[in-house]
Scaffold this active site. Structure first.
Site, short mmCIF file in Angstrom:
data_model
loop_
_atom_site.label_atom_id
_atom_site.label_comp_id
_atom_site.label_asym_id
_atom_site.label_seq_id
_atom_site.Cartn_x
_atom_site.Cartn_y
_atom_site.Cartn_z
N PHE A 146 11.63 -7.52 9.86
CA PHE A 146 10.95 -6.73 8.84
C PHE A 146 10.19 -7.62 7.87
O PHE A 146 9.14 -7.28 7.38
CB PHE A 146 11.95 -5.83 8.10
N THR B 158 15.53 3.59 -3.78
CA THR B 158 16.77 4.37 -3.66
C THR B 158 17.94 3.41 -3.42
O THR B 158 17.76 2.20 -3.37
CB THR B 158 16.67 5.36 -2.48
N HIS C 58 19.49 3.15 -0.66
CA HIS C 58 19.58 2.90 0.78
C HIS C 58 19.90 1.44 1.08
O HIS C 58 20.77 1.13 1.89
CB HIS C 58 18.27 3.32 1.48
N ARG D 27 14.85 -18.69 -2.14
CA ARG D 27 16.18 -18.51 -1.55
C ARG D 27 16.19 -18.58 -0.02
O ARG D 27 17.27 -18.67 0.58
CB ARG D 27 16.76 -17.17 -2.01
#
Length: 134
Positions: free
Chosen positions: A11, A73, A75, A115
């Site tokens: 992703f 949200t 999620h 990171r």
């Protein structure tokens, strides 16, 4: 030489490719051979891919790399907790170390670049350390 597998979420491909570069470097330094690199759509698919790797006799540990970015949200938080819990359970089920190099859940885009490499390195180091102490 011990062989490990790495599961990567595509992703955030650009950032995860940076993580993979670091994971490869640390694995080589720690004398671990990467026997498999498996790309999956996102973090939810990582536990199944990790399980498939851990079932292999030639794989002694695995690393999960990816990013769960902050969303609008809950999620990401729910998914992150479920994924991490699943990875911990797989580690205990197979008695093989699983290094978790997943940024987040809830990481902001500005927090990602500094990171990527440290998280990837730490995940591989964790696997190497557990293998060394077995």
């Amino acid at each position: 030489m011990n062989s490990i597998g790495i599961v990567l979420g595509r992703f955030h491909t650009k950032e995860v490719e940076e993580m993979l570069d670091e994971a490869r470097a640390v694995a080589a330094r720690r004398q671990l051979r990467i026997a498999a690199e498996v790309w999956v759509p996102g973090s939810m698919e990582k536990p199944l891919a990790i399980k498939r790797l851990l079932r292999r006799d030639d794989i002694v540990g695995a690393v999960a790399l990816g990013i769960i970015e902050r969303g609008e949200t809950e999620h990401g938080n729910v998914m992150g907790h479920a994924v991490i819990s699943s990875l911990i359970n797989l580690q205990l089920e197979f008695m093989k170390p699983v290094g978790v190099g997943i940024l987040g859940p809830g990481i902001n885009p500005s927090q990602i670049p500094p990171r990527t490499r440290p998280y990837a390195a730490a995940a591989v180091e964790a696997v190497a350390d557990l293998l060394a102490s077995a």
